[in-house]
Structures are given as structure tokens and as C-alpha cells.
Write a protein that holds these residues in place. Structure first.
Motif, PDB file in Angstrom:
ATOM      1  N   SER A 258       0.753  -1.284   0.085  1.00  9.25           N
ATOM      2  CA  SER A 258      -0.119   0.107  -0.049  1.00  9.25           C
ATOM      3  C   SER A 258       0.983   1.269  -0.005  1.00  9.25           C
ATOM      4  CB  SER A 258      -0.915  -0.014   1.158  1.00  9.25           C
ATOM      5  OG  SER A 258      -0.359   0.042   2.431  1.00  9.25           O
ATOM      6  N   GLY A 259       2.275   1.144  -0.073  1.00 10.89           N
ATOM      7  CA  GLY A 259       3.032   2.138  -0.097  1.00 10.89           C
ATOM      8  C   GLY A 259       3.652   2.659   1.187  1.00 10.89           C
ATOM      9  N   LEU A 260       3.280   1.866   2.200  1.00 11.42           N
ATOM     10  CA  LEU A 260       3.865   2.433   3.585  1.00 11.42           C
ATOM     11  C   LEU A 260       5.308   1.755   4.006  1.00 11.42           C
ATOM     12  CD1 LEU A 260       0.907   1.628   5.737  1.00 11.42           C
ATOM     13  CD2 LEU A 260       1.526   3.824   4.945  1.00 11.42           C
ATOM     14  N   ARG A 261       6.327   2.782   4.588  1.00  6.38           N
ATOM     15  CA  ARG A 261       7.600   2.377   4.955  1.00  6.38           C
ATOM     16  C   ARG A 261       7.542   1.189   6.039  1.00  6.38           C
ATOM     17  NH1 ARG A 261      11.224   7.810   4.898  1.00  6.38           N
ATOM     18  NH2 ARG A 261      10.523   8.505   2.965  1.00  6.38           N
ATOM     19  N   ARG A 262       8.547   0.309   5.823  1.00  9.78           N
ATOM     20  CA  ARG A 262       8.766  -0.541   6.970  1.00  9.78           C
ATOM     21  C   ARG A 262       9.895  -0.552   7.870  1.00  9.78           C
ATOM     22  NH1 ARG A 262       4.500  -0.097   7.764  1.00  9.78           N
ATOM     23  NH2 ARG A 262       4.065  -2.015   9.367  1.00  9.78           N
ATOM     24  N   ARG A 263      10.008  -0.771   8.927  1.00 11.21           N
ATOM     25  CA  ARG A 263      11.186  -0.732   9.812  1.00 11.21           C
ATOM     26  C   ARG A 263      11.665  -2.236  10.069  1.00 11.21           C
ATOM     27  NH1 ARG A 263      12.930   4.051  10.999  1.00 11.21           N
ATOM     28  NH2 ARG A 263      14.684   3.088  12.369  1.00 11.21           N
ATOM     29  N   GLY A 264      12.974  -2.306   9.906  1.00 12.09           N
ATOM     30  CA  GLY A 264      13.528  -3.712  10.410  1.00 12.09           C
ATOM     31  C   GLY A 264      15.071  -3.387  10.345  1.00 12.09           C
ATOM     32  N   ASP A 265      15.816  -4.526  10.782  1.00 11.11           N
ATOM     33  CA  ASP A 265      17.028  -4.731  10.904  1.00 11.11           C
ATOM     34  C   ASP A 265      17.934  -4.795   9.476  1.00 11.11           C
ATOM     35  OD1 ASP A 265      19.572  -4.617  11.924  1.00 11.11           O
ATOM     36  OD2 ASP A 265      19.535  -6.687  12.724  1.00 11.11           O
ATOM     37  N   TRP A 266      17.533  -3.784   8.532  1.00 12.14           N
ATOM     38  CA  TRP A 266      18.271  -4.203   7.179  1.00 12.14           C
ATOM     39  C   TRP A 266      19.328  -2.973   7.109  1.00 12.14           C
ATOM     40  CZ3 TRP A 266      12.588  -3.144   6.870  1.00 12.14           C
ATOM     41  CH2 TRP A 266      12.049  -4.411   6.899  1.00 12.14           C
ATOM     42  N   ALA A 267      20.502  -3.453   6.422  1.00 12.09           N
ATOM     43  CA  ALA A 267      21.328  -2.653   6.149  1.00 12.09           C
ATOM     44  C   ALA A 267      21.129  -1.448   4.907  1.00 12.09           C
ATOM     45  CB  ALA A 267      22.781  -3.210   5.606  1.00 12.09           C
ATOM     46  N   ASP A 268      21.777  -0.244   5.092  1.00  8.13           N
ATOM     47  CA  ASP A 268      21.316   0.713   3.942  1.00  8.13           C
ATOM     48  C   ASP A 268      21.671   0.094   2.685  1.00  8.13           C
ATOM     49  OD1 ASP A 268      20.695   2.193   5.879  1.00  8.13           O
ATOM     50  OD2 ASP A 268      22.237   3.795   5.464  1.00  8.13           O
ATOM     51  N   ALA A 269      20.681   0.050   1.565  1.00  6.89           N
ATOM     52  CA  ALA A 269      20.869  -0.404   0.184  1.00  6.89           C
ATOM     53  C   ALA A 269      20.191   0.597  -0.667  1.00  6.89           C
ATOM     54  CB  ALA A 269      20.508  -1.671   0.094  1.00  6.89           C
ATOM     55  N   ASP A 270      20.784   0.842  -1.807  1.00  4.24           N
ATOM     56  CA  ASP A 270      20.195   1.692  -2.790  1.00  4.24           C
ATOM     57  C   ASP A 270      18.893   0.845  -3.583  1.00  4.24           C
ATOM     58  OD1 ASP A 270      21.894   3.890  -2.440  1.00  4.24           O
ATOM     59  OD2 ASP A 270      23.369   2.974  -3.876  1.00  4.24           O
ATOM     60  N   GLU A 271      19.083  -0.452  -3.894  1.00  5.23           N
ATOM     61  CA  GLU A 271      18.061  -1.039  -4.277  1.00  5.23           C
ATOM     62  C   GLU A 271      18.184  -2.486  -3.561  1.00  5.23           C
ATOM     63  OE1 GLU A 271      15.695  -0.282  -6.632  1.00  5.23           O
ATOM     64  OE2 GLU A 271      16.788   0.623  -8.533  1.00  5.23           O
ATOM     65  N   VAL A 272      16.674  -2.928  -3.542  1.00  3.29           N
ATOM     66  CA  VAL A 272      16.381  -4.374  -2.709  1.00  3.29           C
ATOM     67  C   VAL A 272      15.293  -4.977  -3.640  1.00  3.29           C
ATOM     68  CG1 VAL A 272      17.511  -4.049  -0.863  1.00  3.29           C
ATOM     69  CG2 VAL A 272      15.115  -3.696  -0.900  1.00  3.29           C
ATOM     70  N   ALA A 273      15.188  -6.225  -3.810  1.00  2.00           N
ATOM     71  CA  ALA A 273      13.809  -6.842  -4.056  1.00  2.00           C
ATOM     72  C   ALA A 273      13.273  -7.360  -3.000  1.00  2.00           C
ATOM     73  CB  ALA A 273      14.311  -7.868  -5.230  1.00  2.00           C
ATOM     74  N   VAL A 274      11.856  -6.952  -2.940  1.00  2.00           N
ATOM     75  CA  VAL A 274      11.164  -7.322  -1.551  1.00  2.00           C
ATOM     76  C   VAL A 274      10.066  -8.608  -2.181  1.00  2.00           C
ATOM     77  CG1 VAL A 274       9.751  -6.330  -0.035  1.00  2.00           C
ATOM     78  CG2 VAL A 274      11.311  -5.045  -1.302  1.00  2.00           C
ATOM     79  N   PHE A 275      10.167  -9.413  -1.156  1.00  2.00           N
ATOM     80  CA  PHE A 275       9.087 -10.584  -1.387  1.00  2.00           C
ATOM     81  C   PHE A 275       8.309 -10.800  -0.296  1.00  2.00           C
ATOM     82  CE2 PHE A 275      12.717 -11.498  -4.049  1.00  2.00           C
ATOM     83  CZ  PHE A 275      12.121 -12.132  -5.297  1.00  2.00           C
ATOM     84  N   GLY A 276       7.078 -11.272  -0.401  1.00  2.00           N
ATOM     85  CA  GLY A 276       6.118 -11.633   0.709  1.00  2.00           C
ATOM     86  C   GLY A 276       6.378 -12.906   0.986  1.00  2.00           C
ATOM     87  N   SER A 277       6.186 -13.597   2.198  1.00  2.00           N
ATOM     88  CA  SER A 277       6.364 -14.852   2.368  1.00  2.00           C
ATOM     89  C   SER A 277       5.567 -15.767   2.550  1.00  2.00           C
ATOM     90  CB  SER A 277       7.269 -14.877   4.067  1.00  2.00           C
ATOM     91  OG  SER A 277       6.189 -14.419   4.866  1.00  2.00           O
ATOM     92  N   ALA A 278       4.227 -15.410   2.698  1.00  2.00           N
ATOM     93  CA  ALA A 278       2.963 -16.378   2.628  1.00  2.00           C
ATOM     94  C   ALA A 278       1.816 -15.927   1.802  1.00  2.00           C
ATOM     95  CB  ALA A 278       2.495 -16.311   4.085  1.00  2.00           C
ATOM     96  N   PRO A 279       1.764 -16.335   0.608  1.00  2.00           N
ATOM     97  CA  PRO A 279       2.882 -17.142  -0.014  1.00  2.00           C
ATOM     98  C   PRO A 279       3.930 -16.424  -0.584  1.00  2.00           C
ATOM     99  CG  PRO A 279       1.157 -16.594  -1.607  1.00  2.00           C
ATOM    100  CD  PRO A 279       0.605 -15.933  -0.263  1.00  2.00           C
ATOM    101  N   VAL A 280       5.063 -17.101  -0.906  1.00  2.00           N
ATOM    102  CA  VAL A 280       6.303 -16.432  -1.474  1.00  2.00           C
ATOM    103  C   VAL A 280       5.800 -15.696  -2.920  1.00  2.00           C
ATOM    104  CG1 VAL A 280       8.454 -16.771  -2.331  1.00  2.00           C
ATOM    105  CG2 VAL A 280       7.756 -18.012  -0.320  1.00  2.00           C
ATOM    106  N   ALA A 281       5.882 -14.433  -2.864  1.00  2.00           N
ATOM    107  CA  ALA A 281       5.704 -13.588  -3.995  1.00  2.00           C
ATOM    108  C   ALA A 281       6.484 -12.424  -4.066  1.00  2.00           C
ATOM    109  CB  ALA A 281       4.228 -13.274  -3.923  1.00  2.00           C
ATOM    110  N   PHE A 282       6.814 -12.141  -5.377  1.00  2.00           N
ATOM    111  CA  PHE A 282       7.580 -10.862  -5.459  1.00  2.00           C
ATOM    112  C   PHE A 282       6.659  -9.684  -5.524  1.00  2.00           C
ATOM    113  CE2 PHE A 282       9.418  -8.051  -8.970  1.00  2.00           C
ATOM    114  CZ  PHE A 282      10.514  -7.421  -8.197  1.00  2.00           C
ATOM    115  N   LEU A 283       7.089  -8.546  -4.862  1.00  2.00           N
ATOM    116  CA  LEU A 283       6.086  -7.554  -4.473  1.00  2.00           C
ATOM    117  C   LEU A 283       6.677  -6.271  -5.176  1.00  2.00           C
ATOM    118  CD1 LEU A 283       5.763  -7.711  -0.488  1.00  2.00           C
ATOM    119  CD2 LEU A 283       4.367  -9.031  -2.402  1.00  2.00           C
ATOM    120  N   GLY A 284       7.820  -6.072  -5.299  1.00  3.41           N
ATOM    121  CA  GLY A 284       8.514  -5.082  -6.067  1.00  3.41           C
ATOM    122  C   GLY A 284       9.717  -4.633  -5.384  1.00  3.41           C
TER     123      GLY A 284
END
Length: 322
Positions: A258-284
Motif C-alpha cells: 500500500s506504499g507504507l515504509r517498514r522498519r527492520g534490521d536491514w543494512a542501507d541499500a540503494d535497491e532491494v527486491a522485496v518478497f512476501g513470505s506467505a505465499p512467497v511472491a515478488f512484491l517490487g
């Protein structure tokens, strides 16, 4: 009397087709043919190849078109042959001969130009190119005998091999940055050798991580049944295979989409591929700043559902979790 044309029933198709573009077709003609064969609703390509060039042309369908820019910017690798001693009006075999000179080229000469043309260069785009001036392609002006002033552009030849095939024929293999014209490179090498040159053949053998061995021809695609054709498609996330990966749980995945930012223990990165886990699906795609996952280009829920229905095995090979 002409028979009525059969109307093709279009459908949502999502993925990347690695096409081995044939000689003589424009990139758009090849795209439209593949789109028709797949009955796809939406399609685009990741940069053009001249009609006289063959080779790797990634075609994007449906949701994959959102990420096609990533391969517009990718390095490309080409294999070309150049005829020494003859210059043409177009820089290739289609043009008229405009100059001929004797050829006296040694192995040392080829080594010299190989070193000279490796690294950052400035190139003047050729008149016979698809670059536009006032909404009109330069090659259209060239056909009318009009010369347009072109600004030089900065390009990089990352790797270059120049070898002799015959006394007046050389083979050029070059891995280059976006926007490099191999016809111009061939002509410039010919001038540096003191005899001029034009390209006899040109083939793209790789774009980014995609190589010619992964490609399918239009003829092969046409001979396949419909299910086998669809099986040739790589999933949309193939375009972001070089990105780091982030896996989100169901709740976070819905909010991310829905376009909302999420917080987590991720290192800074210019580009990442994001997946949902249930079911496994590419989100963007997204970027990470100060432990915040900030959405970039996103699939919509309908696209994700269609991809899951048609490619149930479409799962990432590795993941990063917070």
C-alpha cells in the motif's frame, strides 16, 4: 477479396522473454510478433537493436514492464565483424561506399587500438541512429540528406578484444556501457588503424546477466504449443536478480504494497527486491535508509495473484530477513 483477420484474445501475461532477435526485424517488430504469439495485453523491450543486428533482446510483459528500465541501463556485450579499408555512408554494410584505402595492419596495430579504445570514451552518435531531434529520428534526416549536429556523449568500453580474421576483416568483442554505438566504435577503430572500416555484422551476446544461450528464437517460439511458449518466460524478478533481497511477513507485505515504509534490521541499500513470505511472491523494489524499507516500483495485488496462479513455483532463491 481478403479474408477477415482473426481477432486475438489478449490475456494478462507477466514475465521476461529472452529473445534472439533475427536479422532484418526492428526491435518493435520482434516485440509485436512475440506479443501476438503470447496473446499478451502489455509488452515492452529493454532497449533497441538495429534491424541489421541480431541477438539478446529481453522483452518484458505485464508487471515486468515496470522494471524494464533496469536493463536499459545495463552493460551490453557485442560481437561484430568490421571490414577494413572501406568506409560507408551508414557505417555498416547497408550504406554506399564513400571511401576506400589500402590496408596495412599488423598484430601490434590491433593491440594498440585495443588499448586505445578500452576505458572511458567520448562518442558522437551516428546520423543513422534512432536518436530523436524535434520528435524525428536522426536516420530519417539522414535519408533526406540532412546532417544534424550531435553532441558527443560519454561512454565506457569496459572490455575490448580486437583480432584479425582475414587481412581485411577484424572481429570486435566489446562489453560497453549504456548508449555506446558499436558502429561508431568500429569506424573509429578503422580510422585509428589508418584505413577506415565499416561493420559487416553485429550481434549482441549479453545484456546485464542475460546471455545468448538463454534466448529463444521467434521461429522456435512460433513452433511451440501455447503452454510451452508461456514456460519460456522468466518471472518479473529476473530483472532484479542482482539486488539484495528482503522477505516480509504477511502483515508487513500488505502494508508495503500500500506504499507504507517498514522498519527492520536491514543494512542501507540503494535497491532491494522485496518478497512476501506467505505465499512467497515478488512484491517490487525498494531502498533501505536508516533501517527503513522505502517502497519503489510495486506490483499490484491483481498482478501478484495472476503470477502466482500461472507460476506456482515462482520463488526467490535467497532472501534477507530482518
Amino acid at each position: 477479396m481478403n479474408a477477415p483477420r482473426t481477432r486475438v484474445q489478449r490475456r494478462p501475461v507477466h514475465g521476461v522473454l529472452l529473445l534472439d532477435k533475427p536479422l532484418g526485424l526492428s526491435s518493435n517488430q520482434a516485440l509485436q510478433k512475440a506479443k501476438w504469439l503470447l496473446r499478451a495485453e502489455k509488452a515492452g523491450h529493454t532497449g533497441t537493436l538495429d534491424p541489421l543486428a541480431t541477438g539478446v533482446l529481453p522483452l518484458c510483459f505485464g508487471a515486468a514492464t515496470k522494471f524494464s528500465q533496469l536493463h536499459l541501463d545495463a552493460d551490453k556485450t557485442y560481437e561484430a565483424t568490421a571490414r577494413l579499408g572501406v568506409k560507408t555512408s551508414t557505417g555498416d554494410a547497408e550504406g554506399d561506399v564513400i571511401a576506400e584505402r589500402p590496408v596495412q595492419v599488423s598484430v601490434d596495430d590491433l593491440a594498440r587500438v585495443q588499448a586505445q579504445f578500452t576505458g572511458p570514451l567520448r562518442q558522437v552518435p551516428p546520423m543513422h541512429s534512432a536518436l530523436k531531434k524535434d520528435g524525428k529520428a536522426l536516420y530519417e534526416y539522414a535519408r533526406e540528406g540532412i546532417e544534424i549536429e550531435r553532441a558527443p556523449r560519454d561512454v565506457v568500453i569496459h572490455e575490448l578484444s580486437v583480432t584479425a580474421i582475414e587481412p581485411e576483416l577484424i572481429r570486435i568483442v566489446a562489453r560497453v556501457s549504456k548508449g555506446t554505438y558499436i558502429r561508431t566504435l568500429g569506424e573509429d577503430i578503422g580510422e585509428a588503424l589508418g584505413c577506415g572500416a565499416h561493420l559487416r555484422s553485429l550481434r549482441r551476446i549479453a545484456t546485464g546477466d542475460f546471455g545468448q544461450a538463454q534466448c529463444v528464437t521467434l521461429a522456435a517460439l512460433e513452433a511451440m504449443g501455447e503452454d510451452v511458449r508461456l514456460a519460456q518466460l522468466l518471472p518479473p524478478e529476473a530483472l532484479v536478480a542482482g539486488h539484495g533481497r528482503v522477505m516480509l511477513g504477511t502483515e508487513d507485505a500488505a502494508r508495503f504494497l500500500s506504499g507504507l515504509r517498514r522498519r527492520g534490521d536491514w543494512a542501507d541499500a540503494d535497491e532491494v527486491a522485496v518478497f512476501g513470505s506467505a505465499p512467497v511472491a515478488f512484491l517490487g523494489t525498494a531502498h533501505v535508509t536508516a533501517n527503513e524499507l522505502i517502497p519503489g516500483r510495486l506490483l499490484n495485488p491483481i498482478e501478484i495473484q495472476q503470477i502466482l496462479l500461472n507460476a506456482p513455483q515462482n520463488a526467490p532463491t535467497c532472501e534477507t530477513t530482518p
